[in-house]
Write a protein that holds these residues in place. Structure first.
Motif, mmCIF file in Angstrom:
data_model
loop_
_atom_site.group_PDB
_atom_site.id
_atom_site.type_symbol
_atom_site.label_atom_id
_atom_site.label_comp_id
_atom_site.label_asym_id
_atom_site.label_seq_id
_atom_site.Cartn_x
_atom_site.Cartn_y
_atom_site.Cartn_z
ATOM 1 N N CYS A 108 0.980 -0.819 0.023
ATOM 2 C CA CYS A 108 -0.026 -0.383 -0.243
ATOM 3 C C CYS A 108 0.752 1.044 -0.141
ATOM 4 C CB CYS A 108 -1.149 0.290 1.729
ATOM 5 S SG CYS A 108 -1.780 1.711 1.286
ATOM 6 N N SER A 109 0.399 2.040 -0.596
ATOM 7 C CA SER A 109 1.285 3.343 -1.294
ATOM 8 C C SER A 109 0.556 4.320 -0.333
ATOM 9 C CB SER A 109 1.415 3.854 -2.424
ATOM 10 O OG SER A 109 0.039 3.841 -3.176
ATOM 11 N N TYR A 110 -0.399 4.164 0.622
ATOM 12 C CA TYR A 110 -1.773 5.338 0.565
ATOM 13 C C TYR A 110 -1.665 4.674 1.972
ATOM 14 C CZ TYR A 110 -5.218 8.267 2.633
ATOM 15 O OH TYR A 110 -6.710 8.716 3.622
ATOM 16 N N VAL A 111 -1.331 5.601 3.325
ATOM 17 C CA VAL A 111 -2.016 4.905 4.826
ATOM 18 C C VAL A 111 -2.698 6.230 5.522
ATOM 19 C CG1 VAL A 111 -1.439 4.631 7.294
ATOM 20 C CG2 VAL A 111 0.139 4.407 5.245
ATOM 21 N N PRO A 112 -4.408 5.757 5.402
ATOM 22 C CA PRO A 112 -5.307 6.990 6.108
ATOM 23 C C PRO A 112 -4.661 7.448 7.078
ATOM 24 C CG PRO A 112 -5.938 5.161 5.734
ATOM 25 C CD PRO A 112 -4.832 4.410 5.772
ATOM 26 N N PRO A 113 -5.478 8.838 7.150
ATOM 27 C CA PRO A 113 -5.067 8.847 8.684
ATOM 28 C C PRO A 113 -5.822 8.758 9.596
ATOM 29 C CG PRO A 113 -6.171 10.848 7.546
ATOM 30 C CD PRO A 113 -6.295 9.283 6.424
ATOM 31 N N GLY A 114 -6.025 7.664 11.299
ATOM 32 C CA GLY A 114 -6.287 7.092 11.711
ATOM 33 C C GLY A 114 -6.562 8.136 12.802
ATOM 34 N N HIS A 115 -6.561 8.179 14.217
ATOM 35 C CA HIS A 115 -6.781 7.968 15.139
ATOM 36 C C HIS A 115 -7.075 6.760 16.657
ATOM 37 C CE1 HIS A 115 -10.881 6.832 14.287
ATOM 38 N NE2 HIS A 115 -11.593 7.099 15.449
ATOM 39 N N ARG A 116 -6.999 7.856 17.972
ATOM 40 C CA ARG A 116 -7.460 6.550 18.962
ATOM 41 C C ARG A 116 -8.518 5.403 19.107
ATOM 42 N NH1 ARG A 116 -2.366 7.866 18.537
ATOM 43 N NH2 ARG A 116 -0.833 9.472 20.278
ATOM 44 N N HIS A 117 -7.739 4.502 19.438
ATOM 45 C CA HIS A 117 -8.940 3.516 19.961
ATOM 46 C C HIS A 117 -9.048 4.277 21.074
ATOM 47 C CE1 HIS A 117 -10.900 -0.552 21.068
ATOM 48 N NE2 HIS A 117 -10.747 -0.118 19.893
ATOM 49 N N PRO A 118 -10.991 3.820 21.374
ATOM 50 C CA PRO A 118 -11.941 4.708 22.301
ATOM 51 C C PRO A 118 -10.910 3.642 23.951
ATOM 52 C CG PRO A 118 -13.149 3.095 20.998
ATOM 53 C CD PRO A 118 -11.629 3.274 20.094
ATOM 54 N N LEU A 119 -10.525 2.846 23.633
ATOM 55 C CA LEU A 119 -10.042 1.889 24.799
ATOM 56 C C LEU A 119 -8.311 2.859 25.468
ATOM 57 C CD1 LEU A 119 -10.358 -1.442 24.664
ATOM 58 C CD2 LEU A 119 -11.600 0.126 26.091
ATOM 59 N N GLN A 120 -7.484 3.223 24.365
ATOM 60 C CA GLN A 120 -6.758 4.107 23.943
ATOM 61 C C GLN A 120 -6.687 4.872 24.794
ATOM 62 O OE1 GLN A 120 -3.365 2.279 23.629
ATOM 63 N NE2 GLN A 120 -2.720 4.402 24.927
ATOM 64 N N SER A 121 -7.582 5.455 24.490
ATOM 65 C CA SER A 121 -7.900 7.202 24.777
ATOM 66 C C SER A 121 -7.972 7.225 25.802
ATOM 67 C CB SER A 121 -8.929 7.617 23.669
ATOM 68 O OG SER A 121 -9.948 7.322 23.774
ATOM 69 N N THR A 122 -9.358 5.359 26.318
ATOM 70 C CA THR A 122 -9.635 6.275 27.985
ATOM 71 C C THR A 122 -8.887 6.039 28.482
ATOM 72 O OG1 THR A 122 -11.872 5.618 27.439
ATOM 73 C CG2 THR A 122 -11.513 4.320 29.625
ATOM 74 N N ILE A 123 -7.765 4.890 28.578
ATOM 75 C CA ILE A 123 -6.132 4.810 29.461
ATOM 76 C C ILE A 123 -5.783 5.438 29.276
ATOM 77 C CG2 ILE A 123 -4.092 3.660 29.794
ATOM 78 C CD1 ILE A 123 -5.462 0.967 28.195
ATOM 79 N N GLU A 124 -4.896 6.882 28.121
ATOM 80 C CA GLU A 124 -4.533 8.004 28.549
ATOM 81 C C GLU A 124 -5.322 8.789 29.374
ATOM 82 O OE1 GLU A 124 -3.863 9.167 24.456
ATOM 83 O OE2 GLU A 124 -2.369 7.493 24.112
ATOM 84 N N GLU A 125 -6.311 9.286 29.028
ATOM 85 C CA GLU A 125 -7.224 10.006 30.161
ATOM 86 C C GLU A 125 -7.132 9.642 31.693
ATOM 87 O OE1 GLU A 125 -11.903 12.578 30.289
ATOM 88 O OE2 GLU A 125 -11.179 11.175 28.814
ATOM 89 N N ILE A 126 -7.352 8.436 31.953
ATOM 90 C CA ILE A 126 -7.441 8.307 32.851
ATOM 91 C C ILE A 126 -5.406 8.099 33.417
ATOM 92 C CG2 ILE A 126 -6.917 5.853 34.357
ATOM 93 C CD1 ILE A 126 -9.384 4.897 32.893
ATOM 94 N N VAL A 127 -4.791 7.611 32.606
ATOM 95 C CA VAL A 127 -3.537 8.303 32.840
ATOM 96 C C VAL A 127 -2.502 9.655 33.622
ATOM 97 C CG1 VAL A 127 -0.739 8.166 32.398
ATOM 98 C CG2 VAL A 127 -2.097 6.209 32.086
ATOM 99 N N ASP A 128 -3.560 10.250 32.219
ATOM 100 C CA ASP A 128 -3.542 12.148 32.269
ATOM 101 C C ASP A 128 -3.734 12.550 34.068
ATOM 102 O OD1 ASP A 128 -2.032 12.022 30.628
ATOM 103 O OD2 ASP A 128 -3.546 12.008 29.368
ATOM 104 N N ILE A 129 -4.893 11.959 34.392
ATOM 105 C CA ILE A 129 -5.928 12.677 35.583
ATOM 106 C C ILE A 129 -4.863 12.167 37.233
ATOM 107 C CG2 ILE A 129 -8.025 12.170 37.113
ATOM 108 C CD1 ILE A 129 -9.454 11.832 34.414
ATOM 109 N N PHE A 130 -4.219 11.024 37.249
ATOM 110 C CA PHE A 130 -3.498 10.402 38.320
ATOM 111 C C PHE A 130 -1.937 11.051 37.885
ATOM 112 C CE2 PHE A 130 -5.945 7.022 38.831
ATOM 113 C CZ PHE A 130 -7.094 7.577 39.847
ATOM 114 N N ALA A 131 -1.536 11.173 36.828
ATOM 115 C CA ALA A 131 -0.133 12.059 36.007
ATOM 116 C C ALA A 131 -0.172 13.467 37.413
ATOM 117 C CB ALA A 131 -0.062 11.961 35.172
ATOM 118 N N GLY A 132 -1.447 14.362 36.452
ATOM 119 C CA GLY A 132 -1.570 15.634 37.774
ATOM 120 C C GLY A 132 -1.740 14.934 38.661
#
Length: 335
Positions: A108-132
């Motif tokens: 494939c010569s084209y990689v469509p733009p993606g975004h975070r899986h809802p589970l990954q974005s949820t983990i990142e938000e939880i980590v951000d809160i506790f990091a704070g």
């Protein structure tokens, strides 16, 4: 046409028209050229109509002969036009297919733009809160030993709590971890208190797959160990986290039991008019600290754990946990 015309003259004209029409049709390169030929040959002002117009000058008994010959020619021309049109269209389609042919095995010569899986974005938000709140991330292996997954957490062999965490066993005393609590034990072995860590990761249990259960899911566990920590610190930390994640909602604690905490509690939030259980927590059991050679008279702490899938499903109104794992882009592109 001359003032008088003979049967032979009209017959000869039809013969020439037949030959010329066949050559012209065979040479036509596209549908537009064929349509132009059809009008020129068979239209109201076409060549065949001109021959038929002269037929009225023949004697009455000769007119049917010319009419029959003209009808045969008309049918023949229409058949030639239809066959040539089909051939032209087939050729055009073949050329288009060849021109637009792609190699499905090519990289494939084209990689469509993606975004975070809802589970990954949820983990990142939880980590951000506790990091704070001053916590840092600690990680450990997904293949654990019986000691770290159970024994070191005050769950000895034959303890009833093991039945609730039936998992996938490997050779020897190895198994797929049932929670991320072993990460806390490993961290305390390598880092003396005070500590404040969170342990996100994938865990495994032999749960039957349904709308709310999966044999593979994600957890985030929290550990704070310091001098003078008590249940009020636990309550304040958990309440602050939940209200940052869900919003300024009522939070309640219900007495519960976990082998590695004492006292223990289940935590609920009032979400859209009803209470939902979202996590468990408690003060670290002194037996766990003693097993790590940590003086429980000096150090105290609390632990909490949550299922990422539960938080993600509540936040987004997802009705079936399987939607998070079946890779359906129609579902994932909503996030």
């Amino acid at each position: 046409m001359s003032a008088t015309v003979s049967l032979q003259q009209l017959t000869d004209q039809l013969e020439r028209l037949e030959a010329e029409a066949a050559d012209a049709i065979a040479a036509a390169e596209d549908a537009a050229a064929l349509e132009e030929l059809r009008v020129g040959l068979l239209g109201k002002k076409g060549r065949l109509s001109g021959v038929l117009g002269a037929m009225g000058r023949l004697p009455g008994d000769e007119r049917p002969l010319v009419g029959q010959r003209a009808n045969r020619l008309k049918d023949q021309v229409q058949q030639l036009l239809g066959a040539r049109l089909e051939a032209v269209r087939s050729s055009a389609m073949a050329e288009r297919l060849e021109r637009e042919r792609i190699d499905v095995t090519a990289a494939c010569s084209y990689v469509p733009p993606g975004h975070r899986h809802p589970l990954q974005s949820t983990i990142e938000e939880i980590v951000d809160i506790f990091a704070g709140l001053g916590y840092r991330v600690s990680e450990g292996p997904e293949i654990e030993t019986d000691h770290y997954n159970f024994t070191a957490l005050n769950i000895p062999e034959h303890h009833p709590a093991r039945d609730m965490q039936d998992t996938f066993y490997l050779g020897g005393d190895r198994l797929l971890r049932t929670h991320t609590s072993p990460v806390q034990i490993r961290h305390l072995e390598a880092n003396p208190p005070p500590v404040r860590v969170i342990a996100p990761g994938r865990v495994y249990r032999r749960d039957a797959v349904d709308a709310t259960h999966s044999p593979v899911f994600h957890q985030v566990e929290v550990l704070a160990l310091d001098e003078g920590l008590d249940f009020s610190h636990l309550r304040g930390t958990v309440t602050t986290f939940l209200q940052q994640f869900f919003g300024d909602l009522p939070v309640r604690f219900r007495a519960s039991y976990f082998p590695f905490t004492e006292p223990s509690a289940e935590v609920d939030v009032q979400w859209r008019g009803r209470w939902l259980e979202v996590m468990g927590c408690g003060m670290v059991d002194p037996a766990v600290l003693e097993g790590l050679s940590i003086d429980p008279e000096r150090w105290s702490g609390f632990a909490a754990g949550l299922g990422v899938e539960r938080f993600c499903m509540v936040r987004h109104g997802i009705d079936d946990i399987r939607r998070l794992f079946n890779s359906d882009l129609r579902f994932l592109e909503q996030f």
